[in-house]
Structure formats: structure tokens, C-alpha cells
Design a protein around this motif. Structure first.
Motif, PDB file in Angstrom:
ATOM      1  N   LEU A  61       0.829  -1.207   0.000  1.00  0.00           N
ATOM      2  CA  LEU A  61       0.000   0.000   0.000  1.00  0.00           C
ATOM      3  C   LEU A  61       0.864   1.258   0.000  1.00  0.00           C
ATOM      4  O   LEU A  61       1.818   1.359   0.764  1.00  0.00           O
ATOM      5  N   THR A  62       0.493   2.191  -0.854  1.00  0.00           N
ATOM      6  CA  THR A  62       1.138   3.508  -0.868  1.00  0.00           C
ATOM      7  C   THR A  62       0.049   4.563  -0.835  1.00  0.00           C
ATOM      8  O   THR A  62      -0.867   4.540  -1.669  1.00  0.00           O
ATOM      9  N   VAL A  63       0.138   5.457   0.131  1.00  0.00           N
ATOM     10  CA  VAL A  63      -0.812   6.553   0.234  1.00  0.00           C
ATOM     11  C   VAL A  63      -0.105   7.832  -0.177  1.00  0.00           C
ATOM     12  O   VAL A  63       0.993   8.117   0.303  1.00  0.00           O
ATOM     13  N   LEU A  64      -0.725   8.575  -1.058  1.00  0.00           N
ATOM     14  CA  LEU A  64      -0.216   9.873  -1.467  1.00  0.00           C
ATOM     15  C   LEU A  64      -1.201  10.950  -1.064  1.00  0.00           C
ATOM     16  O   LEU A  64      -2.414  10.792  -1.249  1.00  0.00           O
ATOM     17  N   LEU A  65      -0.677  12.030  -0.512  1.00  0.00           N
ATOM     18  CA  LEU A  65      -1.517  13.141  -0.082  1.00  0.00           C
ATOM     19  C   LEU A  65      -1.041  14.423  -0.734  1.00  0.00           C
ATOM     20  O   LEU A  65       0.118  14.803  -0.590  1.00  0.00           O
ATOM     21  N   ASN A  66      -1.941  15.064  -1.441  1.00  0.00           N
ATOM     22  CA  ASN A  66      -1.675  16.372  -2.051  1.00  0.00           C
ATOM     23  C   ASN A  66      -2.562  17.375  -1.331  1.00  0.00           C
ATOM     24  O   ASN A  66      -3.750  17.500  -1.617  1.00  0.00           O
ATOM     25  N   LYS A  67      -1.959  18.061  -0.353  1.00  0.00           N
ATOM     26  CA  LYS A  67      -2.756  18.949   0.483  1.00  0.00           C
ATOM     27  C   LYS A  67      -3.268  20.159  -0.292  1.00  0.00           C
ATOM     28  O   LYS A  67      -4.351  20.668  -0.013  1.00  0.00           O
ATOM     29  N   LYS A  68      -2.488  20.580  -1.242  1.00  0.00           N
ATOM     30  CA  LYS A  68      -2.878  21.773  -2.017  1.00  0.00           C
ATOM     31  C   LYS A  68      -4.176  21.499  -2.780  1.00  0.00           C
ATOM     32  O   LYS A  68      -5.094  22.321  -2.795  1.00  0.00           O
ATOM     33  N   ASP A  69      -4.232  20.325  -3.379  1.00  0.00           N
ATOM     34  CA  ASP A  69      -5.422  19.966  -4.154  1.00  0.00           C
ATOM     35  C   ASP A  69      -6.445  19.213  -3.319  1.00  0.00           C
ATOM     36  O   ASP A  69      -7.499  18.825  -3.845  1.00  0.00           O
ATOM     37  N   LYS A  70      -6.143  18.945  -2.051  1.00  0.00           N
ATOM     38  CA  LYS A  70      -7.004  18.172  -1.165  1.00  0.00           C
ATOM     39  C   LYS A  70      -7.351  16.830  -1.826  1.00  0.00           C
ATOM     40  O   LYS A  70      -8.515  16.434  -1.974  1.00  0.00           O
ATOM     41  N   HIS A  71      -6.309  16.148  -2.225  1.00  0.00           N
ATOM     42  CA  HIS A  71      -6.466  14.883  -2.951  1.00  0.00           C
ATOM     43  C   HIS A  71      -5.659  13.801  -2.245  1.00  0.00           C
ATOM     44  O   HIS A  71      -4.488  13.988  -1.917  1.00  0.00           O
ATOM     45  N   LEU A  72      -6.317  12.685  -2.040  1.00  0.00           N
ATOM     46  CA  LEU A  72      -5.721  11.529  -1.367  1.00  0.00           C
ATOM     47  C   LEU A  72      -5.851  10.327  -2.287  1.00  0.00           C
ATOM     48  O   LEU A  72      -6.891  10.165  -2.939  1.00  0.00           O
ATOM     49  N   SER A  73      -4.814   9.526  -2.359  1.00  0.00           N
ATOM     50  CA  SER A  73      -4.928   8.320  -3.173  1.00  0.00           C
ATOM     51  C   SER A  73      -4.342   7.128  -2.444  1.00  0.00           C
ATOM     52  O   SER A  73      -3.475   7.268  -1.583  1.00  0.00           O
ATOM     53  N   LEU A  74      -4.856   5.967  -2.806  1.00  0.00           N
ATOM     54  CA  LEU A  74      -4.371   4.704  -2.267  1.00  0.00           C
ATOM     55  C   LEU A  74      -3.955   3.830  -3.436  1.00  0.00           C
ATOM     56  O   LEU A  74      -4.761   3.551  -4.327  1.00  0.00           O
TER      57      LEU A  74
END
Lengths: 113, 116
Positions: A61-74
Motif C-alpha cells: 500500500l502507498t498513500v499519497l496526499l496532495n494537500k494543495k489539491d485536497k487529494h488523497l490516493s491509495l
């Protein structure tokens, strides 16, 4: 929930990578969560990420967080048929207790052999 | 890991009867438990927050007189659906919160309620 949005369906072949996306509106959260729900069962916490992190890796599992775009992915590497389930992202917003999280509507992941 | 059980796992009842669902934390103490309702193909809707020894806090739109919650001990919370109607048919899930890193929640397996 309307404040947390996910695409509803994802279908991949066994062995491929799966990427499940989530967008949220509240930026005051300390953590963001990913849960897995298998048919007829409750939710299982898969992983979480602190809001001051950009990435977290935990085995496949890899979680990516883009706070600027308020985007989370798994991202699930080497997806297996046992990964077929519904995946929810959850945003506790400013609540101090994760139980008051707002959940997305869930992404149904289907893994084809 | 921490385990949360729910009983019964499924129940079928007649309209007008009351149904009690139990949520237990088996190997830890939970000062706070949560009750959710999940409709088919939809997300979880938080119904109420249950604190041991005090009255539950209900979310907006949830009828406290219809969905009675009792948190009698640190390991048991109950949800009673009173005078159940077919529209109360749903999947009810509880969770117990453990304070600490990321305030980890442990979910029960859910109870499928069908009201005829």
C-alpha cells in the motif's frame, strides 16, 4: 458523503496496480484514513496518513496526499483477488475522535483473474 | 489486535417490534463507541456517539427515541431499534475507539436488520 468524494468503481486485472482516488474539502484534519470493507462485514482500517506527510508506504500500500489539491490516493501494488472489496477514505475534519469522520461513498474494487 | 463483536449478525423481525443489537469490545476497554447505519451501495452514516456512563450524542436527523443507545460498561454498548418499520431495514455497524495514534477505530462485523 458530499464532503469526501470517491469514484464508485474500479476494475483491474490480477497483478496490476490499483489506484483509488479521494478528494476532500476540509483541510483541518490531522489524519486521513483508508478503510476496507469486504462483503457483509464491517470496516477494517487499512492505513492512515498524517496531514503533514506527502506519502506513506506500508508493504503493498502507498498513500499519497496532495494537500494543495485536497487529494488523497491509495495505490495497491500487485493487486490480488483478495483485494476485491469496497474502499473508503475518511476525513475526521476537526474532530478529535476518528469516529466522527466523514466517509466517502466507497470505491468498489473488482480484481479479475 | 483489538476485536469488536456484534450480536446478532442478522435479524428478521415483524413491523412494530423492537430489536436490540449488542456491540462488544472483546479485548480492550472502549470509553467511546459509535453506531453507524449503512444503506446498500452507500457510505456509513454516523447515527450516534456512545459514551460509557452517559447519554449518547445523536447526529442531526436521528431520532433518539427510536434508536435507543445504552453504554452500560466499558466493553458493551447496545442499540435498540424501537417499533421497527421496513424503512429501518439496514446494515448497522458499531465501532470502538482507542485513544492514541490516529485514534484507531475498530469496527464490528455489522448487523443486518430486515423488518417485514
Amino acid at each position: 458523503g458530499e464532503d469526501v468524494e470517491q469514484s464508485l468503481f474500479l476494475s483491474v486485472r490480477e497483478g496490476d496496480s490499483s489506484v483509488i482516488n479521494c478528494t476532500y474539502t476540509d483541510s483541518s484534519s490531522t489524519y486521513l484514513y483508508w478503510y476496507k470493507q469486504e462483503p457483509g462485514a464491517g470496516l477494517q482500517l487499512l492505513t492512515y496518513i498524517f496531514s503533514n506527510m506527502d506519502m506513506k508506504q506500508d508493504q503493498r500500500l502507498t498513500v499519497l496526499l496532495n494537500k494543495k489539491d485536497k487529494h488523497l490516493s491509495l495505490r495497491i501494488a500487485d493487486t490480488q483477488t483478495g483485494d476485491s472489496a469496497i474502499y473508503f477514505c475518511a476525513d475526521p475534519k476537526s474532530n478529535t475522535n476518528a469516529g466522527k469522520s466523514t466517509f466517502g461513498d466507497g470505491t468498489t474494487l473488482t480484481v479479475k483473474p | 489486535g483489538a476485536v469488536v463483536s456484534q450480536h446478532p449478525s442478522w435479524v428478521i423481525c415483524k413491523s412494530g417490534t423492537s430489536v436490540k443489537i449488542e456491540c462488544r469490545s472483546l479485548d480492550f476497554q472502549a470509553t467511546t463507541m459509535f453506531w453507524y447505519r449503512q444503506f446498500p451501495k452507500q457510505s456509513l452514516m454516523l447515527m450516534a456517539t456512545s459514551n460509557e456512563g452517559s447519554k449518547a450524542t445523536y447526529e442531526q436527523g436521528v431520532e433518539k427515541d427510536k434508536f435507543l443507545i445504552n453504554h452500560a460498561s466499558l466493553t458493551l454498548s447496545t442499540l435498540t431499534v424501537t417499533s421497527a418499520h421496513p424503512e429501518d431495514s439496514s446494515f448497522y455497524i458499531c465501532s470502538a475507539s482507542v485513544a492514541g495514534v490516529a485514534d484507531t477505530q475498530y469496527f464490528g462485523p455489522g448487523t443486518r436488520l430486515t423488518v417485514l
